[in-house]
Design an enzyme around this catalytic site. Structure first.
Site, PDB file in Angstrom:
ATOM      1  N   ARG A   1       5.889  21.820   0.827  1.00 31.74           N
ATOM      2  CA  ARG A   1       4.650  20.823   1.480  1.00 31.74           C
ATOM      3  C   ARG A   1       5.692  19.651   2.013  1.00 31.74           C
ATOM      4  O   ARG A   1       6.563  18.977   1.310  1.00 31.74           O
ATOM      5  CB  ARG A   1       3.674  20.241   0.421  1.00 31.74           C
ATOM      6  CG  ARG A   1       2.912  21.752   0.109  1.00 31.74           C
ATOM      7  CD  ARG A   1       1.855  21.521  -1.034  1.00 31.74           C
ATOM      8  NE  ARG A   1       1.014  22.754  -0.919  1.00 31.74           N
ATOM      9  CZ  ARG A   1       1.367  23.867  -1.722  1.00 31.74           C
ATOM     10  NH1 ARG A   1       2.620  23.814  -2.363  1.00 31.74           N
ATOM     11  NH2 ARG A   1       0.651  25.032  -1.863  1.00 31.74           N
TER      12      ARG A   1
ATOM     13  N   HIS B   1       5.079  24.874   4.668  1.00 27.25           N
ATOM     14  CA  HIS B   1       6.133  25.730   5.250  1.00 27.25           C
ATOM     15  C   HIS B   1       6.206  25.810   6.551  1.00 27.25           C
ATOM     16  O   HIS B   1       6.327  26.841   7.405  1.00 27.25           O
ATOM     17  CB  HIS B   1       5.727  27.506   4.711  1.00 27.25           C
ATOM     18  CG  HIS B   1       5.802  27.894   3.360  1.00 27.25           C
ATOM     19  ND1 HIS B   1       6.624  27.059   2.433  1.00 27.25           N
ATOM     20  CD2 HIS B   1       5.031  28.395   2.484  1.00 27.25           C
ATOM     21  CE1 HIS B   1       6.617  27.559   1.128  1.00 27.25           C
ATOM     22  NE2 HIS B   1       5.399  28.460   1.056  1.00 27.25           N
TER      23      HIS B   1
ATOM     24  N   HIS C   1      10.701  33.987   1.499  1.00 30.12           N
ATOM     25  CA  HIS C   1       9.684  33.905   0.721  1.00 30.12           C
ATOM     26  C   HIS C   1       9.452  35.105   0.231  1.00 30.12           C
ATOM     27  O   HIS C   1       8.175  35.571   0.203  1.00 30.12           O
ATOM     28  CB  HIS C   1       8.329  33.173   1.475  1.00 30.12           C
ATOM     29  CG  HIS C   1       7.760  32.688   0.635  1.00 30.12           C
ATOM     30  ND1 HIS C   1       7.053  33.139  -0.706  1.00 30.12           N
ATOM     31  CD2 HIS C   1       6.737  31.397   0.693  1.00 30.12           C
ATOM     32  CE1 HIS C   1       5.982  32.399  -1.290  1.00 30.12           C
ATOM     33  NE2 HIS C   1       5.921  31.385  -0.290  1.00 30.12           N
TER      34      HIS C   1
ATOM     35  N   ASP D   1       3.914  27.244 -10.223  1.00 27.99           N
ATOM     36  CA  ASP D   1       4.357  26.861  -8.770  1.00 27.99           C
ATOM     37  C   ASP D   1       4.819  25.374  -8.524  1.00 27.99           C
ATOM     38  O   ASP D   1       4.411  24.482  -7.929  1.00 27.99           O
ATOM     39  CB  ASP D   1       2.853  26.677  -7.936  1.00 27.99           C
ATOM     40  CG  ASP D   1       3.254  26.895  -6.506  1.00 27.99           C
ATOM     41  OD1 ASP D   1       4.333  26.886  -5.938  1.00 27.99           O
ATOM     42  OD2 ASP D   1       1.968  26.718  -5.768  1.00 27.99           O
TER      43      ASP D   1
ATOM     44  N   GLU E   1      12.141  30.670  -4.641  1.00 32.17           N
ATOM     45  CA  GLU E   1      12.321  30.135  -3.284  1.00 32.17           C
ATOM     46  C   GLU E   1      13.570  28.962  -3.454  1.00 32.17           C
ATOM     47  O   GLU E   1      13.251  27.891  -3.707  1.00 32.17           O
ATOM     48  CB  GLU E   1      11.263  29.646  -2.552  1.00 32.17           C
ATOM     49  CG  GLU E   1      10.208  30.506  -2.530  1.00 32.17           C
ATOM     50  CD  GLU E   1       8.772  30.035  -2.144  1.00 32.17           C
ATOM     51  OE1 GLU E   1       8.394  29.450  -1.334  1.00 32.17           O
ATOM     52  OE2 GLU E   1       7.949  30.331  -3.348  1.00 32.17           O
TER      53      GLU E   1
END
Ligand code: BGC
Length: 381
Positions: free
Chosen positions: A109, A134, A208, A280, A346
């Site tokens: 982000r 993204h 991803h 996350d 990632e």
């Protein structure tokens, strides 16, 4: 013994196979070539490319640079596709949560979709609450890439290339991008990213892939054991934007410095876990930015015995436990994907770096080359 570069014309459906003898073992290296995967609404055709090093088979789409399949053997030599995805192009277009996608220009982000570079403000599309995620609503994951297969010595792979025009998704500069997937004889899947620009810009490329080491569609990854070499992470606010602080993992559910089952703390009543609906988070890798890839994470599936080891040049990794999969669609094998059915690691620079002066810089200037590498090595235990 080894073949040189194979141009796109030479690839076609032709099967190139080189049996290579090394240390008494025969290893089958093959560029199997491309097949038609689907056609977009505007008539553009998308291909699926297959390469194999005898152990791992990798399938990549020209659409979104998507890793559609990653076949890997378990401890008994049985192969399963460890990457979530779809068998149909339409599914990727309408509802893919970035399955296997090549992410750019900016992974994760950017707050408010805004940043200022050299005194000029830039506005990006806002596609995730108030933020840009993204690379915007038509990021690299939704573009058609040129794909060139190659064999080099004992390695085989695919080079993906694209020119992202100045101003695409609001980002300054014409960006020339190359993403090279290489399968090595040692059982590794390596990704090398390079980019150059004609105007100062920001870049943060990643892949991803949603992994399930027991095989996609086989259920949750809660039993997988994860180890991440990071003593700190970047805590987020309720929009999942980093606060700017680097917090210690010690004493928190985010401590993965020793192997820990994903499910153990996944439902901990800990503010960061509640905000993100699971894991996350960007982990601040202890090694920092390195010129060569260094080991940063290991994931083990005790049931299949598959082990994934990740090395990278990048300073961060987003550990994401597929918190937003809600069972509303089925994947490649026809089985429905639910929350916790996969994990992503990632490798990246930190989220929102363009607005966080204390984070490692993501600025790329004319004359410089953006260069990062991530190596995924598969084994068994
Ligand atoms: C982000 C998640 C997001 C996921 C899929 C991850 O990189 O951190 O918040 O939901 O990608 O878009």
């Amino acid at each position: 013994m080894a073949a040189g570069h194979q141009g796109p014309g030479a690839a076609g459906r032709r099967r190139l196979r080189h049996l290579q003898q090394a240390q008494g073992w025969f290893v089958a290296i093959s560029v199997i070539g491309k097949e038609h995967f689907g056609t977009l609404d505007d008539g553009t055709k998308a291909d699926i490319w297959t390469v194999s090093n005898g152990g791992i088979t990798l399938k990549v789409l020209s659409y979104g640079g998507v890793v559609q399949t990653l076949d890997v053997p378990d401890r008994d030599g049985r192969t399963a596709n460890v990457s979530l995805g779809f068998g149909d192009l339409g599914d990727y277009v309408t509802h893919s949560p970035y399955f296997g996608a090549l992410i750019g220009r900016y992974g994760n982000r950017i707050a408010g979709g805004r940043f200022t570079l050299d005194g000029t403000a830039h506005q990006l599309p806002v596609n995730n609450g108030p933020n840009c995620l993204h690379g915007g609503d038509r990021g690299f994951d939704r573009r058609i890439w040129d794909v060139e297969p190659f064999t080099a010595g004992e390695d085989t792979g695919l080079a993906l290339r694209r020119t992202s025009p100045d101003g695409e998704m609001g980002f300054p500069g014409t960006l020339e991008v190359e993403v090279v997937h290489t399968l090595t004889r040692g059982g590794a899947w390596r990704i090398d990213y390079t980019a150059t620009t004609d105007r100062a810009t920001v870049v943060n490329l990643t892949n991803h892939t949603y992994f399930n080491l027991a095989g996609e569609g086989s259920g949750s990854v809660h039993d997988h054991r994860v180890e991440i070499a990071a003593a700190r992470y970047t805590p987020v606010d309720s929009d999942l934007i980093p606060t700017g602080r680097l917090a210690a993992v010690e004493g928190s559910p985010l401590d993965f410095r020793r192997p820990k089952a994903i499910g153990r703390d996944l439902r901990a009543a800990y503010r960061q876990i509640v905000l993100a609906n699971g894991f996350d988070h960007n982990f601040v890798l202890d090694k920092g930015v390195t010129a060569e890839p260094e080991h940063v994470a290991t994931v083990t599936d005790p049931a299949s015995g598959r082990v994934l080891r990740i090395a990278t040049t990048e300073p961060g990794v987003q550990f994401y436990t597929a918190n937003f999969l809600d069972g509303s669609f089925a994947g490649t094998s026809g089985r429905v994907y639910r929350q916790g059915d996969a994990f992503c690691l990632e490798t990246q620079h930190f989220p929102d770096s363009p607005n966080q002066p204390s984070f490692p810089s993501t600025v790329l200037r004319p004359g410089e080359t953006y260069r990062t590498t991530t190596v995924h090595t598969f084994g068994t235990c």
